[in-house]
Design an enzyme around this catalytic site. Structure first.
Site, short mmCIF file in Angstrom:
data_model
loop_
_atom_site.label_atom_id
_atom_site.label_comp_id
_atom_site.label_asym_id
_atom_site.label_seq_id
_atom_site.Cartn_x
_atom_site.Cartn_y
_atom_site.Cartn_z
N THR A 103 38.45 65.00 33.28
CA THR A 103 40.03 64.99 32.66
C THR A 103 41.09 65.50 32.54
OG1 THR A 103 39.00 64.41 29.97
CG2 THR A 103 41.13 64.84 29.87
N GLN A 129 30.71 58.72 36.09
CA GLN A 129 29.41 57.99 35.72
C GLN A 129 29.04 57.92 37.09
OE1 GLN A 129 28.48 58.37 32.86
NE2 GLN A 129 29.82 58.28 31.56
N SER A 183 32.61 64.99 37.19
CA SER A 183 32.76 65.77 35.85
C SER A 183 30.93 66.46 35.33
CB SER A 183 32.63 65.01 34.45
OG SER A 183 32.23 65.69 33.02
N ASN A 230 32.07 53.61 31.99
CA ASN A 230 31.20 54.76 31.20
C ASN A 230 31.20 53.61 30.10
OD1 ASN A 230 34.11 54.92 31.46
ND2 ASN A 230 33.32 55.48 28.56
N HIS A 242 28.66 67.38 33.05
CA HIS A 242 27.98 67.14 32.01
C HIS A 242 27.36 65.75 31.58
CE1 HIS A 242 30.68 65.19 29.20
NE2 HIS A 242 31.68 65.87 30.00
N CYS A 252 34.89 59.92 23.33
CA CYS A 252 36.35 60.48 22.93
C CYS A 252 36.74 59.36 21.89
CB CYS A 252 37.38 60.56 24.05
SG CYS A 252 36.37 60.91 25.63
N1 PLP Z 1 35.33 59.86 33.44
C1 PLP Z 1 35.35 58.91 32.81
C2 PLP Z 1 34.18 58.01 33.39
C3 PLP Z 1 34.30 59.32 32.05
O1 PLP Z 1 33.01 58.62 31.10
C4 PLP Z 1 34.12 60.93 31.06
C5 PLP Z 1 33.83 60.97 29.85
O2 PLP Z 1 33.00 60.43 29.07
C6 PLP Z 1 35.41 61.07 32.16
C7 PLP Z 1 36.25 60.54 32.85
C8 PLP Z 1 36.45 62.48 31.31
O3 PLP Z 1 35.02 63.70 31.83
P1 PLP Z 1 35.24 65.22 31.00
O4 PLP Z 1 34.59 65.07 29.49
O5 PLP Z 1 34.56 66.28 32.22
O6 PLP Z 1 36.71 65.21 31.29
#
Ligand code: PLP
Length: 362
Positions: A71, A171, A191, A138, A193, A312
C-alpha cells in the site's frame, strides 16, 4: 475441531525458514545506516534481500525500494504523478483506488481489461498519464493480458512519452512468474505477506533512472526514496521468501475439485471468471440469494477461514467492488465468497469447506 485456512490471498503463512531467519536477524540487531560492524551486517541483510527481490522480478537490485507495505509502495508511486491523468480499472485494490481519484478503464464482462477502451483513453489524451493495472485480481484471481496491454502502452508512448505504466503484482508474485523487463512496465509493487514473507514489508521496482521522491521527509534511507529505519528482519524474510517461492500450478487440481464440489452442492452457484486465465489458487463464487456476511460467519463456525473479498474491505456492506466493476449486479456482489488456497493446502481442508457449504446450503 478440524480447521481449514483458505484465505491465503489475504495473508499466507510465512515459510518456516523465513520465520527462523527473521528471528536470527532480529537477534543480530544493528541499524543498517551505522558504519560499524553490526550496522554493516544489517546493511548486508537488506542488500541481500534487495538482490533476491530483484531476481524474482527480473529487475536490477538498485531499482528496488523497500516500504512498510505494498500500500505504501503504491501510494509513493502514485504521489509522483499528482498532475497526471490517472487511468485504472475500478477493480483495482483499494490501495490503488483510494490513493487518489482516477478515471476507470472499462472491463469486459469477463473481468479482463477492455483493450480497445484503454487504447481510446490513451490516444484521446495528451500530457502525463499514469496507468495502473494489477497483474492478477485478489478477489477473482483473473489475470489480464499484461503482454498485450504492455505492447499497447509501449506503442502509445511513441506519441506520448509521458505515459507511466504501473503494475500491482502483489497477487501475481509467488503464483506465476513475474517479469519487470518483459512486461515493459515503469514500476511494479510487491507485498511480502502474500508470498510467504512477514507482514509489514513491501517493495517497489522502478525503471532504471526513475527519480522516486519520498512521501515522508526524514532520513536518507533507501537512497533517499523512503525515509525511516528499514525493517531489517522483515526485509530479510521477504528476500528469502522471494527465493523460496515457486509457482502454484499444482493447486489447479485442488481448485477444480473445489469448484466442481461447490457447483454440485449448489447448482445456482456461479464461479466468477471460470473461462478466463486465473490464479491457480483462487475461486470467487457467487451464491445467489445468500449473504456473504452470513456465509462467512457460518464457515467460521465450521472452522473454515474465508473472505468475501479483500481483507481491507471486510465489514463493508456494499458488496464486492470488483464484481460490481465487472457489471455484476449488487445483489450478486453481496453474495460472493473468495476461497484462496496456499502452497500447503490439503484436499482434506478443501473437503472440510465443501462439507460446511453442504450443511449451509441444506
Ligand atoms: N494489492 C493487492 C492486489 C492486494 O491484494 C493487496 C493486499 O490485499 C495490496 C495491494 C496491499 O498490500 P499490503 O497488505 O502489503 O499493503
Amino acid at each position: 475441531m478440524a480447521t481449514a485456512y483458505l484465505d491465503h490471498n489475504a495473508t499466507t503463512p510465512p515459510y518456516k525458514s523465513v520465520i527462523e531467519l527473521v528471528a536470527r536477524v532480529m537477534r543480530e540487531g544493528g541499524n543498517p545506516s551505522a558504519v560499524y560492524g553490526v550496522g554493516r551486517q544489517a546493511r548486508g541483510r537488506v542488500e541481500t534481500a534487495r538482490s533476491q527481490v530483484a531476481k524474482l522480478a527480473n529487475a536490477r537490485a538498485r531499482d528496488v525500494t523497500f516500504f512498510g507495505s505494498a500500500t505504501e509502495a503504491h501510494a509513493t508511486l502514485i504521489a509522483q504523478f499528482a498532475s497526471a491523468l490517472f487511468l485504472r480499472p475500478d477493480s483495482e485494490h483499494d490501495a490503488v483506488l483510494n490513493s487518489r481519484p482516477g478515471i476507470p478503464i472499462p472491463l469486459k464482462s469477463s473481468g479482463v481489461v477492455c483493450i480497445e477502451s484503454l487504447k481510446n483513453l490513451l490516444y484521446s489524451n495528451s500530457g502525463p498519464i499514469l496507468v495502473a493495472i494489477m497483474a492478477a485480481n485478489n478477489e477473482t484471481g483473473i489475470i489480464p493480458d499484461i503482454e498485450t496491454i504492455s505492447q499497447l502502452i509501449i506503442s502509445a508512448k511513441v506519441n506520448n512519452p509521458k505515459i507511466h505504466f504501473h503494475i500491482d503484482a502483489v497477487q501475481a508474485a509467488g503464483k506465476f512468474p513475474i517479469d519487470f523487463k518483459a512486461w515493459g512496465c515503469d514500476s511494479l509493487a510487491l507485498s511480502s505477506h502474500k508470498m510467504g514473507g512477514p507482514q509489514g514489508v513491501g517493495a517497489l521496482v522502478t525503471r532504471p533512472g526513475f527519480d522516486l521522491q519520498p512521501i515522508i521527509r526524514g532520513g536518507g534511507q533507501e537512497r533517499r526514496r523512503r525515509a525511516g529505519t528499514e525493517n531489517v528482519a522483515g526485509i530479510a524474510g521477504f528476500g528469502l521468501a522471494c527465493e523460496l517461492t515457486e509457482d502454484m500450478d499444482h493447486l489447479i487440481v485442488l481448485r477444480e475439485h473445489l469448484e466442481r464440489g461447490l457447483n454440485a452442492i449448489n447448482p445456482k452457484s456461479i464461479i466468477v471468471g471460470q473461462d478466463e486465465r486465473r490464479l491457480p489458487n483462487t475461486t470467487c463464487v457467487i451464491n445467489p440469494g445468500m449473504s456473504s456476511e452470513i456465509l462467512l460467519m457460518k464457515f467460521d463456525l465450521a472452522g473454515v477461514a474465508l473472505s468475501s473479498g479483500s481483507a481491507c474491505s471486510s465489514g463493508r456492506v456494499g458488496g464486492s467492488h470488483v464484481l460490481q466493476a465487472m457489471g455484476i449486479n449488487a445483489d450478486f456482489a453481496r453474495s460472493s465468497l473468495r476461497f484462496s488456497l496456499g502452497r500447503e493446502t490439503t484436499k482434506a481442508e478443501v473437503d472440510l469447506a465443501l462439507d460446511a457449504y453442504r450443511d449451509i446450503c441444506s
